[in-house]
Motif scaffolding. Structure first.
Motif, PDB file in Angstrom:
ATOM      1  N   TYR A 127     -39.442  26.028 112.340  1.00 42.28           N
ATOM      2  CA  TYR A 127     -40.385  24.819 112.438  1.00 42.28           C
ATOM      3  C   TYR A 127     -40.271  23.912 111.454  1.00 42.28           C
ATOM      4  N   ASP A 128     -40.814  22.570 111.870  1.00 41.10           N
ATOM      5  CA  ASP A 128     -40.641  21.692 110.827  1.00 41.10           C
ATOM      6  C   ASP A 128     -41.901  20.580 110.752  1.00 41.10           C
ATOM      7  N   ALA A 129     -42.228  19.829 110.166  1.00 37.41           N
ATOM      8  CA  ALA A 129     -43.264  18.866 109.994  1.00 37.41           C
ATOM      9  C   ALA A 129     -42.986  17.899 108.938  1.00 37.41           C
ATOM     10  N   ILE A 130     -43.017  16.310 109.309  1.00 38.17           N
ATOM     11  CA  ILE A 130     -42.686  15.585 108.481  1.00 38.17           C
ATOM     12  C   ILE A 130     -43.695  14.310 108.557  1.00 38.17           C
ATOM     13  N   LEU A 131     -43.999  13.631 107.538  1.00 43.37           N
ATOM     14  CA  LEU A 131     -44.948  12.290 107.645  1.00 43.37           C
ATOM     15  C   LEU A 131     -43.878  11.182 107.888  1.00 43.37           C
ATOM     16  N   LEU A 132     -43.866  10.461 108.885  1.00 42.26           N
ATOM     17  CA  LEU A 132     -43.159   9.248 109.112  1.00 42.26           C
ATOM     18  C   LEU A 132     -43.619   7.794 108.357  1.00 42.26           C
ATOM     19  N   PRO A 133     -42.744   7.007 108.356  1.00 39.11           N
ATOM     20  CA  PRO A 133     -43.023   5.614 107.712  1.00 39.11           C
ATOM     21  C   PRO A 133     -44.224   4.957 108.505  1.00 39.11           C
ATOM     22  N   ASP A 134     -44.547   5.076 109.541  1.00 38.95           N
ATOM     23  CA  ASP A 134     -45.340   4.525 110.325  1.00 38.95           C
ATOM     24  C   ASP A 134     -46.707   4.998 110.532  1.00 38.95           C
ATOM     25  N   HIS A 135     -47.183   6.071 109.515  1.00 42.61           N
ATOM     26  CA  HIS A 135     -48.138   6.790 109.452  1.00 42.61           C
ATOM     27  C   HIS A 135     -48.551   7.760 110.556  1.00 42.61           C
ATOM     28  N   ARG A 160     -32.290  22.109 112.644  1.00 43.03           N
ATOM     29  CA  ARG A 160     -33.312  21.646 112.176  1.00 43.03           C
ATOM     30  C   ARG A 160     -33.316  20.324 111.158  1.00 43.03           C
ATOM     31  N   ASN A 161     -32.050  20.536 110.483  1.00 43.23           N
ATOM     32  CA  ASN A 161     -31.754  19.541 109.570  1.00 43.23           C
ATOM     33  C   ASN A 161     -31.292  18.267 110.263  1.00 43.23           C
ATOM     34  N   MET A 162     -30.603  18.272 111.409  1.00 43.29           N
ATOM     35  CA  MET A 162     -30.068  17.175 112.209  1.00 43.29           C
ATOM     36  C   MET A 162     -31.406  16.652 112.967  1.00 43.29           C
ATOM     37  N   LEU A 163     -32.351  17.504 113.324  1.00 39.88           N
ATOM     38  CA  LEU A 163     -33.649  16.889 114.019  1.00 39.88           C
ATOM     39  C   LEU A 163     -34.181  16.053 112.874  1.00 39.88           C
ATOM     40  N   ARG A 164     -34.499  16.597 111.802  1.00 43.33           N
ATOM     41  CA  ARG A 164     -35.343  15.910 110.870  1.00 43.33           C
ATOM     42  C   ARG A 164     -34.845  14.500 110.601  1.00 43.33           C
ATOM     43  N   ALA A 165     -33.379  14.517 110.469  1.00 46.43           N
ATOM     44  CA  ALA A 165     -32.979  13.232 110.080  1.00 46.43           C
ATOM     45  C   ALA A 165     -32.947  12.209 111.309  1.00 46.43           C
ATOM     46  N   LEU A 166     -32.656  12.491 112.438  1.00 48.87           N
ATOM     47  CA  LEU A 166     -32.962  11.736 113.664  1.00 48.87           C
ATOM     48  C   LEU A 166     -34.566  11.640 113.912  1.00 48.87           C
ATOM     49  N   LEU A 167     -35.474  12.260 113.706  1.00 46.60           N
ATOM     50  CA  LEU A 167     -36.753  11.944 113.712  1.00 46.60           C
ATOM     51  C   LEU A 167     -37.308  10.973 112.923  1.00 46.60           C
ATOM     52  N   TYR A 168     -36.570  11.011 111.614  1.00 48.64           N
ATOM     53  CA  TYR A 168     -37.006  10.173 110.601  1.00 48.64           C
ATOM     54  C   TYR A 168     -36.572   8.680 110.640  1.00 48.64           C
ATOM     55  N   ASP A 169     -35.519   8.668 111.178  1.00 47.20           N
ATOM     56  CA  ASP A 169     -34.604   7.625 111.275  1.00 47.20           C
ATOM     57  C   ASP A 169     -34.830   6.746 112.505  1.00 47.20           C
ATOM     58  N   ARG A 170     -35.081   7.412 113.500  1.00 45.94           N
ATOM     59  CA  ARG A 170     -35.126   6.581 114.568  1.00 45.94           C
ATOM     60  C   ARG A 170     -36.895   6.398 115.094  1.00 45.94           C
TER      61      ARG A 170
END
Length: 448
Positions: free
Chosen positions: A245-253, A277-287
């Motif tokens: 699992y993973d969850a992150i706060l993105l720059p656009d709130h 998981r690490n690949m997905l976190r990077a893609l999710l935050y970047d795109r």
């Protein structure tokens, strides 16, 4: 009639025992051989039975019950010694009826004094025809069932005494004999190997489980959202799994959340889980593109540069809307999200699923959108929480929804713990739960 013919028809006894005595002796020997053969076969089957188990508590109980079967004992117990090898630290009993156990309620377990202690301090096989008459006997506590005969054998692991196996009262009422002792001593040798294997398995599994937990993230501060997650290994023998699992706060709130399950239960699955998981976190935050596009990019990247096994996943993005919050999600062959909205019945977001990752990286996945009221809980979970081989999957899903709704008032970490502790599955698979709660209607821009 010739003399030779008459002599041929005359039995030759040579002063020996009668013929019927010889037959009785032969029958007795054949009976003993058959009994020895049966006991040897029983011993081989017993060794195979205890060697097939890997869970230590199961192994210990199986040793006792198997020994009882081999010598037809009414009662059996295994006393595990403490670290100092001076007294019993654990006492496992088999053969007591519910009534006998109730009569012993509140009675302190034996520590290995009296006759039981004799075997601890002198670990040679012990056979006693009358327990009460033995000079080392300390008697029985109140409520203890009467026992007369005792057979005790020490169990050693890697040259050290691990514990003592005690058997009481043969079913035929006779004392234990030398044959009983020999077969239990043989079983004790195999028991030591089985215990060592179970202990090694526990060490390996504990290390692998710790490795799995280290690979999973500690959720960051998701303010203004609230989040919690939990991972639990399977209750049955297994190595690490691929749940993540993973969850992150993105720059656009917005808040991004994902749960997934890599096929397999080994270190390869755990390593693939961490890589994915690490690949997905990077893609999710970047795109920060729709979840389906992120999953597609992830699928193509994994296909191009890794040999990751087939993986299911559900990726969600919660963002502020005009009148509350908006959920965007896309699935890759995974279980649907479960919503717990204030004042509403629990609801699964059944929608067209996409293909799991690793099947066809060029096949598009659909996106789905749903408005969320303030303070709505979204639950993402793996199938280990709801799958049961004897029940339809919908039965497990319905039970989980009912359980979640009944405990939606709890803090999110307690809610996740409750779902894992009281899950409707059979526990054959590891499980993960991720819970996110949307902010209230009005919330400050910065934490209080």
């Amino acid at each position: 009639m010739h003399h030779d013919d008459a002599q041929a028809r005359t039995p030759l006894t040579d002063g020996g025992p009668p013929a019927d005595t010889d037959l009785t002796d032969v029958a007795r020997q054949l009976h003993e051989l058959a009994r020895a053969r049966d006991r040897l076969q029983g011993l081989l089957e017993a060794v195979m039975a205890i060697s097939s188990e890997l869970e230590l508590p199961v192994v210990l109980n199986r040793i006792v019950s198997t020994a009882m079967d081999l010598v037809h004992a009414r009662y059996g117990a295994l006393g595990v010694l403490n670290e100092d090898r001076t007294e019993l630290d654990e006492f496992i009993t088999v053969g007591l009826t519910d009534r006998e156990r109730a009569d012993l309620a509140g009675v302190e377990l034996p520590h290995g004094r009296g006759l039981l202690g004799t075997l601890i301090h002198h670990p040679q096989p012990l056979r006693v025809a009358n327990i009460q008459a033995h000079p080392h006997s300390a008697g029985f506590p109140p409520g203890h069932p009467p026992m007369r005969a005792l057979l005790g054998v020490a169990i050693s692991v890697r040259g050290e005494i691990y514990g003592d196996l005690y058997l009481a009262d043969r079913a035929d009422g006779r004392p234990f004999d030398e044959h009983d002792q020999d077969i239990v001593v043989a079983l004790a040798g195999a028991a030591g190997v089985a215990i060592e294997n179970a202990r090694l398995f526990e060490q390996v599994r504990a290390g692998a489980e710790q490795f799995q937990r280290l690979l999973l993230p500690r959720l960051p501060d998701l303010y203004p959202y609230a989040g919690a997650a939990i991972y639990e290994p399977a209750t049955r023998p297994a190595q690490v799994g691929g749940d993540w699992y993973d969850a992150i706060l993105l720059p656009d709130h917005a808040c991004g959340a994902v749960i997934g399950d890599v096929v397999g239960h080994d270190l390869h699955a755990a390593a693939a889980m961490a890589q994915t998981r690490n690949m997905l976190r990077a893609l999710l935050y970047d795109r920060r593109t729709p979840p389906s596009a992120v999953l597609t990019r992830l699928d193509r990247t994994l296909h191009a540069i890794t040999d990751t096994p087939v993986t299911t996943a559900c990726l969600a993005r919660i963002e502020p809307g005009d009148h509350g919050w908006i959920l965007h999600w896309s699935t890759a062959g995974h279980m649907p999200p479960l919503l717990l909205a204030p004042g509403r019945d629990p609801e699964y977001l059944h929608a067209e699923p996409g293909l799991p990752l690793g099947v066809d990286p060029h096949h598009p996945r659909p996106d789905h959108t749903r408005p969320l009221p303030p303070e709505t809980i979204m639950l993402l979970f793996t199938d280990g929480l709801v799958e049961h081989p004897a029940l339809p999957i919908d039965t497990g899903l319905d039970a989980l929804a009912e359980l979640a709704a009944a405990h939606a008032h709890l803090p999110l970490d307690e809610l996740c713990r409750t779902l894992c502790d009281r899950h409707p599955s059979d526990g054959h698979d590891d499980m993960a739960v991720l819970a996110l709660r949307t902010p209230p209607a009005a919330w400050p821009e910065t934490p209080p």
